[in-house]
Structure formats: structure tokens, C-alpha cells
Design a protein around this motif. Structure first.
Motif, PDB file in Angstrom:
ATOM      1  N   ASP A 505     -25.035  18.274 -18.492  1.00  0.00           N
ATOM      2  CA  ASP A 505     -24.417  19.411 -17.802  1.00  0.00           C
ATOM      3  C   ASP A 505     -24.307  19.195 -16.306  1.00  0.00           C
ATOM      4  O   ASP A 505     -24.300  20.158 -15.532  1.00  0.00           O
ATOM      5  N   ARG A 506     -24.208  17.958 -15.886  1.00  0.00           N
ATOM      6  CA  ARG A 506     -24.051  17.665 -14.458  1.00  0.00           C
ATOM      7  C   ARG A 506     -22.838  16.773 -14.249  1.00  0.00           C
ATOM      8  O   ARG A 506     -22.536  15.911 -15.072  1.00  0.00           O
ATOM      9  N   TYR A 507     -22.183  17.006 -13.121  1.00  0.00           N
ATOM     10  CA  TYR A 507     -20.978  16.257 -12.826  1.00  0.00           C
ATOM     11  C   TYR A 507     -21.034  15.815 -11.366  1.00  0.00           C
ATOM     12  O   TYR A 507     -21.427  16.576 -10.475  1.00  0.00           O
ATOM     13  N   LEU A 508     -20.610  14.602 -11.136  1.00  0.00           N
ATOM     14  CA  LEU A 508     -20.556  14.053  -9.787  1.00  0.00           C
ATOM     15  C   LEU A 508     -19.101  14.058  -9.336  1.00  0.00           C
ATOM     16  O   LEU A 508     -18.218  13.598 -10.078  1.00  0.00           O
ATOM     17  N   GLU A 509     -18.849  14.570  -8.144  1.00  0.00           N
ATOM     18  CA  GLU A 509     -17.490  14.581  -7.608  1.00  0.00           C
ATOM     19  C   GLU A 509     -17.424  13.761  -6.334  1.00  0.00           C
ATOM     20  O   GLU A 509     -18.231  13.937  -5.411  1.00  0.00           O
ATOM     21  N   LEU A 510     -16.448  12.883  -6.284  1.00  0.00           N
ATOM     22  CA  LEU A 510     -16.121  12.115  -5.090  1.00  0.00           C
ATOM     23  C   LEU A 510     -14.745  12.557  -4.631  1.00  0.00           C
ATOM     24  O   LEU A 510     -13.803  12.638  -5.448  1.00  0.00           O
ATOM     25  N   ASN A 511     -14.599  12.857  -3.345  1.00  0.00           N
ATOM     26  CA  ASN A 511     -13.283  13.270  -2.861  1.00  0.00           C
ATOM     27  C   ASN A 511     -12.994  12.646  -1.513  1.00  0.00           C
ATOM     28  O   ASN A 511     -13.905  12.338  -0.725  1.00  0.00           O
ATOM     29  N   TYR A 512     -11.734  12.446  -1.280  1.00  0.00           N
ATOM     30  CA  TYR A 512     -11.258  11.902  -0.006  1.00  0.00           C
ATOM     31  C   TYR A 512      -9.996  12.643   0.388  1.00  0.00           C
ATOM     32  O   TYR A 512      -9.127  12.934  -0.464  1.00  0.00           O
ATOM     33  N   GLY A 513      -9.856  12.957   1.669  1.00  0.00           N
ATOM     34  CA  GLY A 513      -8.678  13.644   2.146  1.00  0.00           C
ATOM     35  C   GLY A 513      -8.195  13.093   3.466  1.00  0.00           C
ATOM     36  O   GLY A 513      -8.992  12.642   4.307  1.00  0.00           O
ATOM     37  N   TYR A 514      -6.889  13.128   3.650  1.00  0.00           N
ATOM     38  CA  TYR A 514      -6.283  12.698   4.914  1.00  0.00           C
ATOM     39  C   TYR A 514      -5.219  13.707   5.299  1.00  0.00           C
ATOM     40  O   TYR A 514      -4.411  14.136   4.463  1.00  0.00           O
ATOM     41  N   ASN A 515      -5.232  14.111   6.577  1.00  0.00           N
ATOM     42  CA  ASN A 515      -4.245  15.050   7.094  1.00  0.00           C
ATOM     43  C   ASN A 515      -3.653  14.514   8.385  1.00  0.00           C
ATOM     44  O   ASN A 515      -4.380  14.010   9.259  1.00  0.00           O
ATOM     45  N   TYR A 516      -2.334  14.653   8.492  1.00  0.00           N
ATOM     46  CA  TYR A 516      -1.615  14.226   9.692  1.00  0.00           C
ATOM     47  C   TYR A 516      -0.726  15.362  10.140  1.00  0.00           C
ATOM     48  O   TYR A 516       0.024  15.940   9.336  1.00  0.00           O
ATOM     49  N   ASN A 517      -0.798  15.732  11.414  1.00  0.00           N
ATOM     50  CA  ASN A 517      -0.006  16.822  11.948  1.00  0.00           C
ATOM     51  C   ASN A 517       0.582  16.417  13.283  1.00  0.00           C
ATOM     52  O   ASN A 517      -0.154  16.063  14.217  1.00  0.00           O
ATOM     53  N   PHE A 518       1.893  16.444  13.382  1.00  0.00           N
ATOM     54  CA  PHE A 518       2.591  16.168  14.635  1.00  0.00           C
ATOM     55  C   PHE A 518       3.288  17.439  15.106  1.00  0.00           C
ATOM     56  O   PHE A 518       3.972  18.116  14.326  1.00  0.00           O
ATOM     57  N   SER A 519       3.120  17.782  16.369  1.00  0.00           N
ATOM     58  CA  SER A 519       3.793  18.947  16.944  1.00  0.00           C
ATOM     59  C   SER A 519       4.270  18.616  18.341  1.00  0.00           C
ATOM     60  O   SER A 519       3.643  17.819  19.062  1.00  0.00           O
ATOM     61  N   SER A 520       5.383  19.199  18.704  1.00  0.00           N
ATOM     62  CA  SER A 520       5.944  18.968  20.031  1.00  0.00           C
ATOM     63  C   SER A 520       6.522  20.262  20.574  1.00  0.00           C
ATOM     64  O   SER A 520       6.940  21.144  19.809  1.00  0.00           O
ATOM     65  N   SER A 521       6.549  20.341  21.893  1.00  0.00           N
ATOM     66  CA  SER A 521       7.095  21.522  22.559  1.00  0.00           C
ATOM     67  C   SER A 521       7.831  21.085  23.807  1.00  0.00           C
ATOM     68  O   SER A 521       7.307  20.305  24.615  1.00  0.00           O
ATOM     69  N   ASP A 522       9.044  21.575  23.934  1.00  0.00           N
ATOM     70  CA  ASP A 522       9.864  21.281  25.110  1.00  0.00           C
ATOM     71  C   ASP A 522      10.253  22.609  25.744  1.00  0.00           C
ATOM     72  O   ASP A 522      11.108  23.333  25.225  1.00  0.00           O
ATOM     73  N   ARG A 523       9.599  22.944  26.843  1.00  0.00           N
ATOM     74  CA  ARG A 523       9.824  24.226  27.525  1.00  0.00           C
ATOM     75  C   ARG A 523      10.558  23.963  28.832  1.00  0.00           C
ATOM     76  O   ARG A 523      10.084  23.177  29.669  1.00  0.00           O
ATOM     77  N   ARG A 524      11.703  24.621  28.997  1.00  0.00           N
ATOM     78  CA  ARG A 524      12.515  24.433  30.206  1.00  0.00           C
ATOM     79  C   ARG A 524      12.820  25.801  30.828  1.00  0.00           C
ATOM     80  O   ARG A 524      13.192  26.738  30.130  1.00  0.00           O
ATOM     81  N   THR A 525      12.678  25.872  32.156  1.00  0.00           N
ATOM     82  CA  THR A 525      12.873  27.119  32.898  1.00  0.00           C
ATOM     83  C   THR A 525      13.959  26.907  33.948  1.00  0.00           C
ATOM     84  O   THR A 525      13.971  25.885  34.651  1.00  0.00           O
TER      85      THR A 525
END
Length: 915
Positions: A505-525
Motif C-alpha cells: 500500500d505504498r507508492y513512490l513518486e518521482l517528478n520533474y518539471g520545467y517552466n519557461y516564461n518570456f515577457s516583454s514591455s515596450d512603453r513609449r510616451t
């Protein structure tokens, strides 16, 4: 009006009391045994049904010796129904006379399944509440609602369930985040789309579920990820036709409301179409013939005009292939006026006051497309794909008048105007692939998530601000600028998980995750080079191009143990974070790397099927937003300037949750208690600086030392007080204590806030004559400041509510709802007491009552207001907003119920409508 209201309420209560006293109650006793070996049958379910319509009136459970009793049964004709696992159900007609004090039924013998029944009558008995492993199931037919009621009205009758004014559903104190229809999404994840569209009389069962994650449902191994959900099952005979409603109303001051929906459920196929429009502050679908009087618009800020349309389609397209999809359109326009008064304590003898008058007109158009495709490739492989598309466009206009005082001396006055338009497309989704192996418990899954979107905003900022010295104008600052801002974001995530059974009644879990986030902002006045001409002169000080890349790698190891009464998970997660921010305008770059290590723990213990204890710990990382990172001032309001901080680090929160839930099926009593705690490292807060001329500049910074603690208890029970009489009572107690960290002119301040709320509500219904709902709450708020004790504040909010409906002859119904609110401890002019009273009278039309004419009044006393207080750091703010005031409306509704074939009569369920 008050003199009229109190006699009506008194008459209703006296009527209920006199009805209860008309008949004396009797006691019914009996015992249950096995027909063959005469052994007692403990814990058998026993119910008394109405002989007239088979509604469940009383329920109980036999004791350890098989004995049962009903203590207070009024005269009438009943069906005694007995069910026991492994035995054939038993039904017997009984009668209680006016002179009966004790009805002894003696010993009732049940037959094991498979035995020739002969003289035993079998019925399909449905108890009002059934408890399964992670589900509390309510039989909808056991909870009476009036004709043409909606699902939301039915939910208000269920013990442990609360429905707020805005339609938010809470089950035992927890918010229900998802409502499914026959196990499928209905218009995405918005619960109100189903509860405010579907009629109550098509519902067979309401299942309150502690819904596991898709991964846990597939593997059968709990992972601690659950959410409160409701599943509405449709009666089989309602899947053979079309049902819906349409209504149109027009009232005083040009108020209008139109809405309609049509639904067709056939076997596995669901098709629903909705449309509505109004200018009475209804942001969704309101009651029109149900128990609710008006359209849930109490205290909504501003005046709103709203158009809504949507279509929902679900079906099993092929063996193992299921599709759910919906499209939704919402066009909203809001006009508002606000009066804001704020106080900032600078020292023990000095305060800064701000007075602001704001008028705004905003319009948004929102398109949403949701889809969920589930494909069971075979018994070992499955795929779930969920794409989402959203597209928002908006226009906003606002005007402000500001005054800032230092004690009694004026620092500045000003006027500002802002116009803007925006366009925001967004695409997101996920693809989850899962595989089982031959060995039980050995699984592999991979989940791919993606997103792409952004926004384009163009705004015009105009302002004129006068600054004072010794109460005389010393300087006048004028701003006339055009700002364009283009934001873009893309993200990609991958998570893989592998489980392996180890030991028993026991279980072993192995997990791996990768996240990539690119954001840009161009503000002109841009400024104007010449007055009255176009914006053609770039302002370099307020112009910046900025990009940000955030990525993380996460690895975890956990051990899950699953036993009969309990299961738990112990594990450890390590997350490596990388942040790379580049200022493209100034040609500089900032790189950050952090490592977060956090344990993972979940523990569930089932004392029985009716009592459960849960505990969990989880760590979570939160990244700063692009607006918080970009180092460019936002001076759209020249007196409240916001700056970004590219040196911000991600925050990390430690969250602990403990809850206990108990449900008594026989007494229909529920009890829920929970405690939550959150401690945040590197929390992002706004540091405020005040200039001598009255400007306020905020800049986000990382701080430590903030936390939040909360506890709440919800207690609900339902009482059957005789045939067709039902009482439900719910109480709730909430306690929150938090500490916030803030900075003013570089000086750190700790704000300790205590919030205590005690509430109770009561529902009573008597046959088809009337029903009453009443409630009350007391809310106490206390704030204590470390820097300046003079900022300490205490204030109360009080609320009382009453809602009643009375059925009259000839198809007439009258009803009203009343909400009383009182505030104390506020600034002068904000300690308001007001009563919001609504009422209606309706008349059923046509032979099958498929039509309804209704006259209703909103805010009969013309007292509706909206007042709110906010305490943050060393700043206290009171806000009064414009609200919808009194109007009258006449409306007509038509209810479509076209079903093919004859509906079968089911014991314990509501009878089918006349055809």
C-alpha cells in the motif's frame, strides 16, 4: 413601510406556529431482522415518504439491535421504506390518525437479494442524503422548491450549502470552484452559468465532491490536490426534449432586462444556448420566477449595462472520446462615481489627508472559447487536451479631482483626465498524457502547458496640479501626454511524473518539471511639441523597452501510503529559479538565481464515512509581474506615481491547512472546521514615499515578516417538522489574524489586523404556502500599527436579511427581500445605516402555468448605498460609490418544457411536471 412590514412577518410566524399546533404528533416504532435467520439488521436506512407525492419526509437509521423509531410524526398517510445492503428494499403503507400516540409496527423481516419476493412490494427509494467516499449526494426531489425555480434556489435548501448574493457557492465554508452537469463542464468553469440557467425540476441528484486532480483520478493514488465541486445529474426523462425560459421586462427610468436560454440533453449530448441583456446591474443571469426576488444587484458599484451570449456543447463523439466546448461573449459598460477619503499618519501629531472625487465610464468586450477533449485510448492510456482562447477589448474614460492636506494646510489641488483603449488576446492550454502499466500502481504521465498573449494599450493623460506653500499657489504643473504600451508574454511548461508501488500500500513518486516564461514591455510616451497639435515629441524619461525571462527546474520525490482509513504523502521538492531582466533602452541587464527547498506533506484520515480529518503543507513560488519589474514611472495620476523595480526577487509562501468535516446523514447535520496559515518569504509590497508637495510615489520591494492565520467553523442542520415542513439552520464563525509589512518614507511599519465574523441564517418552509429565509452577521475589525499607535482603529459592520415568498390562490405569489446594513467606527459621513428592500407580486398564466407576469420594485425605501473601508500599512481609506437606486419593472416570462414520452414516477423524487 416598517409599520406594514412587521405585522406581515408576525403573521407569517404565527401562521407557521398555528399550523404546527393543528396536529398532535405520534411515535412510530419497529425492528428489522433477517427473514431466514431472524438476526437483527443494524444501521439499516429507514425513511417515511409522503403517500401523496413520495417525497422523503423523515429519515433515521436502525440501532445495533435493528430497532428504529420516529418520535414526532403528525397525522397522515405515509410509505415506510427500508433499505439495507444485500437485501431487497421493503415498503409498507401506514396511516397515522389524529388519535394515534404510538404506532408499533413490530418486527419487519427483510429478504436477501435473489429470494422470491411474492408479497413484498418493491419501490425505488431515494434517501435525501447519501454519503460515499468523497461525495455527499443530495436527492433533489427531497428538497421542495416552488414552480419554475432555478438550481440556485434548490442549493439554498441543502444543509451545509450557502449561496451568496453574488451567486458564489460555499460548501461547509469552502468555495465551490466548479459545477459540472452529468460530469461535464458547463460553459467552462463558471459555476453561476449552470446554477442560474438550469431549472431545479430537471435535476435528479446534486453531488458535492472533493474532486481529485485528473492525475489522481487516473492512477487511483491520492496526490493531495482536491477542489470543491458540484455535479448536477439530469433526470433521465428530461433528456428527451427541450427546456428553457425566456423573459422580458421594462421599468421606470428606462430600466430593462431580457434573457433567455434553451437546453437540450439527449443521452450523452448536451446543447445549451444563453442570451441576456439588461441595465439593472446584473452581470450574469438572475432569478425570474425562482425564490430570489431581484437579480442579485445589491451594492454593485456604479451603473451597468450588460449584454451576454453563449453556447455550450458536449458529447461522446466516439468510444472513449468525449468533447466539451463553449463560447461566451460578454459586452459590459459601467458608469461610476466615487468619493474617496484617505488618511496617512506621518507621526504622532501629523497626518496627511487625501480627498478624491472620481467619475469613470468603462466598456469591455470579452470573448472566451473553452474546450476539453478526453480520449481513453485504451484501458492503459489516456489523453486530455484543454485549449482556451480569450480576447478582450476595452475603452476607459475617467476624471479626477484631488485635494491633499497636511493636517489642515492645503498641499495641492488638481484635476486629471485619462482616456485609454486596449486590445488583449490570449491563447493557453494543456495536454496531459497518462499511462498505466500491467503492475498495479505503476504509472507515467506527462503534462505540457503553453500560453501566448499580450496587450496593446494606448492612453491620453491630461492633468493640471497646483502646489501650495503657506496656503498660496507656488507652482502649477501641467501634463498632456500620449502613452502606448505593448506587452507580450509566452510560456511553456513540462511536468513528468512516475509512480512505482513499493512495499504494501505504498507508492513512490518521482517528478520533474520545467517552466519557461518570456515577457516583454515596450512603453513609449509622447508630448505635444505645439499646443493643440498631435503628440509628436518623445519623452525619453518616461520611455522604456524591457524584457524578462524566467525559468525554473523543479524535482521532487515523495512516498504515498494508502490504507483503508487513511492515506498520507511525505516528500521533498527542490526548485531552481533563474531570472534574467534586460533593459533594452538603457542597455543593462540583471541576473538572479535562487533555490527553494520545501517539504511536501498531505494527511487524510477517515474516522468513518461521515467524519474526516485533513492536513496539508505546500510551498509555492510567485514571480513578480512585468509591471512591477519595469523601471519606468507611471504618472497617469500625477499625485500617485508608480515605479517598477527590476531588482525584485520571487516570493515564496509556506502554506499549512488543517480541516475536519463531519456529516450526520440521519439528522442531516453538517460540521466543518478549518485552520489555515501562510508565511511568506520575500513578499512583494509597495514602499511609499511622500514628497513635501503632496505627491505619493510607490515602488515594489521584497520584505520578510508577513503572515496570515485564519480559522472558520460552519455548522448546519436540517429539521423535518412534519409533512411538507422543513427547517434549515446554518451558522458560521470566521477568524482572521494577519501581519503586513509596509514602508513609509523608508520607515518600516508592521500592521496587525484582526477580523472576526459571526453569522447565522435560517430557512423555514411550510407545504406550498410560504417559505422564509432570515440571516444576520456581525463583523468586527481591529488594526494595530507598530509605528504610530494613533493609527489604531476598531470598526464594526452589522447585517440583517429577510427573504420570504407566499403562495396565494389563483396562481398569485408575493414576496420580498430585505437587507439591513450598519457601519460604525468609520470616518465622518461613512457611518451609514441603510435598508435595501425589494418586493414583487407575480401571476401564473395559462393552464400549464408556463407563463408568468411579474411586477417588482427594487430599493423600495430608496436607501441603497455602497461604502467600503480599507486598512493597509499606516493608511486608512473610506470609499463611497454610486449605486443603482429605486426602480419599478413589469416583466413577462415563458417557461419551455417540451419532453417526449411519459416520465416515470420515482419514489423519493419530485413528480414530473404536467404535460
Amino acid at each position: 413601510m416598517k409599520q406594514l412590514f412587521l405585522p406581515i412577518l408576525t403573521a407569517l410566524l404565527l401562521l407557521a406556529a398555528s399550523a404546527s399546533a393543528q396536529r398532535e404528533a405520534a411515535r412510530i416504532t419497529g425492528s428489522l431482522t433477517d427473514r431466514v435467520n431472524r438476526e437483527p439488521l443494524p444501521n439499516a436506512a429507514v425513511a417515511l415518504l409522503s403517500a401523496q407525492d413520495s417525497a422523503v419526509l423523515f429519515t433515521t437509521v436502525a440501532d445495533g439491535k435493528g430497532a428504529f423509531s420516529f418520535r414526532s410524526t403528525p397525522p397522515g398517510r405515509y410509505v415506510l421504506s427500508v433499505t439495507y445492503l444485500g437485501y431487497t428494499p421493503l415498503a409498507r403503507n401506514i396511516r397515522v390518525d389524529d388519535t394515534t400516540r404510538l404506532l408499533a409496527l413490530g418486527t419487519l423481516a427483510l429478504l436477501r437479494k435473489g429470494v422470491n419476493l411474492q408479497e413484498v412490494e418493491i419501490v425505488e427509494e431515494k434517501p435525501p442524503i447519501t454519503i460515499k467516499e468523497d461525495t455527499i449526494e443530495f436527492n433533489a426531489g427531497s428538497f421542495k422548491v416552488r414552480e419554475n425555480a432555478l438550481v440556485e434556489d434548490l442549493l439554498k435548501k441543502l444543509p451545509g450549502i450557502q449561496v451568496e448574493k453574488d451567486g458564489t457557492i460555499k460548501a461547509n465554508g469552502e468555495t465551490v470552484k466548479r459545477v459540472l452537469v452529468d460530469g461535464k463542464p458547463f460553459f467552462g468553469d463558471d459555476p453561476k452559468m449552470s446554477t442560474r440557467n438550469l431549472p431545479a425540476d430537471v435535476i435528479d441528484k446534486i453531488q458535492l465532491i472533493d474532486r481529485k486532480s485528473d492525475q489522481a483520478q487516473f492512477t487511483g493514488i491520492p496526490d493531495g490536490e482536491t477542489e470543491k465541486a458540484l455535479n448536477l445529474t439530469i433526470k433521465p426523462d428530461r433528456k428527451k426534449g427541450v427546456f428553457g425560459r425566456a423573459s422580458v421586462g421594462y421599468g421606470s427610468d428606462g430600466r430593462f432586462s431580457v434573457q433567455g436560454n434553451a437546453n437540450r440533453f439527449r443521452n450523452t449530448q448536451q446543447l445549451a444556448v444563453v442570451a441576456s441583456g439588461n441595465n439593472v446591474n446584473n452581470t450574469g443571469f438572475g432569478g425570474s420566477g425562482g425564490r430570489g426576488v431581484m437579480m442579485n444587484n445589491a451594492n454593485s458599484e456604479g451603473l451597468m449595462r450588460n449584454w451576454i451570449g453563449g453556447i455550450n456543447y458536449s458529447d461522446n463523439l466516439a468510444k472513449g472520446l468525449r468533447l466539451s466546448s463553449s463560447y461566451f461573449l460578454n459586452d459590459l459598460r459601467r458608469e461610476n462615481e466615487k468619493r474617496v477619503e484617505g488618511e496617512t499618519r506621518l507621526s504622532t501629531d501629523s497626518s496627511r489627508f487625501t480627498n478624491n472625487l472620481n467619475g469613470s465610464l468603462n466598456g469591455t468586450t470579452n470573448h472566451r472559447l473553452n474546450m476539453r477533449m478526453e480520449y481513453d485510448i485504451d484501458s492503459f492510456h489516456s489523453l486530455i487536451v484543454t485549449p482556451h482562447v480569450a480576447w478582450n477589448t476595452g475603452n476607459a474614460y475617467s476624471e479626477n479631482q484631488n485635494t491633499t492636506l497636511l493636517n489642515k494646510d492645503t498641499l495641492n489641488t488638481g484635476r486629471s483626465l485619462t482616456r485609454s483603449s486596449s486590445n488583449t488576446p490570449n491563447l493557453s492550454g494543456s495536454a496531459l498524457f497518462r499511462k498505466k502499466f500491467d503492475k498495479k500502481g505503476r504509472t507515467f504521465s506527462t503534462n505540457l502547458t503553453f500560453g501566448a498573449g499580450g496587450s496593446d494599450v494606448e492612453s491620453i493623460n491630461q492633468s493640471r496640479t497646483a502646489y501650495y506653500e503657506q496656503n498660496a499657489v507656488s507652482e502649477v504643473d501641467t501634463i498632456d501626454q500620449k502613452v502606448t504600451q505593448r506587452n507580450r508574454s509566452n510560456n511553456l511548461g513540462l511536468r513528468m511524473s512516475y509512480t512505482e508501488p513499493v512495499l504494501n500500500d505504498r507508492y513512490l513518486e518521482l517528478n520533474y518539471g520545467y517552466n519557461y516564461n518570456f515577457s516583454s514591455s515596450d512603453r513609449r510616451t509622447f508630448n505635444r511639441s505645439k499646443p493643440g497639435e498631435g503628440y509628436d515629441e518623445p519623452d525619453d524619461s518616461l520611455t522604456n523597452s524591457f524584457s524578462n525571462v524566467y525559468s525554473n527546474h523543479q524535482a521532487g520525490l515523495s512516498l504515498m501510503t494508502q490504507r483503508l482509513r487513511y492515506h498520507y504523502t511525505l516528500g521533498m521538492n527542490v526548485q531552481f529559479n533563474s531570472l534574467n531582466s534586460e533593459n533594452l533602452t538603457k542597455h543593462n541587464e540583471i541576473r538572479q538565481s535562487t533555490v527553494n527547498v520545501s517539504p511536501l506533506a498531505h494527511f487524510n484520515y477517515n474516522f468513518s464515512a461521515k467524519k474526516r480529518l485533513r492536513a496539508a503543507y505546500r510551498g509555492q513560488t510567485k514571480q513578480p509581474t512585468l509591471e512591477q519589474l519595469q523601471p519606468v514611472p507611471d504618472n497617469s495620476n500625477p499625485l500617485f506615481i508608480k515605479e517598477g523595480n527590476p531588482d525584485l526577487r520571487p516570493s515564496f509562501s509556506n502554506n499549512v491547512n488543517i480541516s475536519y468535516n463531519a456529516y450526520n446523514q440521519e439528522s442531516m447535520r453538517s460540521f466543518f472546521a478549518a485552520m489555515n496559515g501562510s508565511f511568506v518569504l520575500n513578499q512583494i509590497v509597495n514602499a511609499t514615499s511622500l514628497t513635501n508637495d503632496g505627491r505619493q510615489v510607490t515602488r515594489p520591494v521584497n520584505v520578510n515578516g508577513s503572515y496570515n492565520l485564519s480559522a472558520f467553523v460552519v455548522n448546519g442542520f436540517s429539521m423535518n417538522q412534519g409533512q411538507d415542513r422543513r427547517t434549515a439552520i446554518n451558522t458560521n464563525t470566521n477568524l482572521t489574524y494577519s501581519r503586513e509589512v509596509s514602508f513609509l518614507n523608508g520607515r518600516q511599519n508592521f500592521t496587525n489586523t484582526l477580523n472576526l465574523t459571526q453569522g447565522a441564517n435560517f430557512n423555514y418552509s411550510y407545504k406550498e404556502l410560504f417559505d422564509i429565509a432570515a440571516g444576520g452577521s456581525v463583523n468586527y475589525n481591529r488594526a494595530r500599527f507598530s509605528v504610530d499607535k494613533r493609527n489604531n482603529t476598531d470598526y464594526f459592520n452589522f447585517g440583517l436579511s429577510l427573504d420570504f415568498n407566499i403562495n396565494l390562490p389563483l396562481g398569485f405569489i408575493i414576496g420580498a427581500d430585505v437587507d439591513y446594513t450598519a457601519n460604525t467606527g468609520r470616518s465622518e459621513g461613512y457611518n451609514l445605516q441603510y435598508t435595501l428592500m425589494n418586493g414583487f407580486v407575480s401571476k401564473s398564466l395559462f393552464s400549464k402555468k408556463q407563463g408568468q407576469l411579474r411586477f417588482q420594485v427594487y430599493d423600495l425605501l430608496n436607501q441603497n448605498v455602497s461604502v467600503n473601508r480599507t486598512v493597509s500599512g499606516n493608511y486608512i481609506e473610506d470609499v463611497e460609490s454610486r449605486v443603482l437606486r429605486q426602480y419599478f419593472m413589469l416583466s413577462f416570462s415563458y417557461f419551455l418544457n417540451s419532453f417526449g414520452g411519459k416520465a416515470s414516477r420515482v419514489v423519493g423524487g419530485a413528480p414530473p411536471p404536467p404535460m
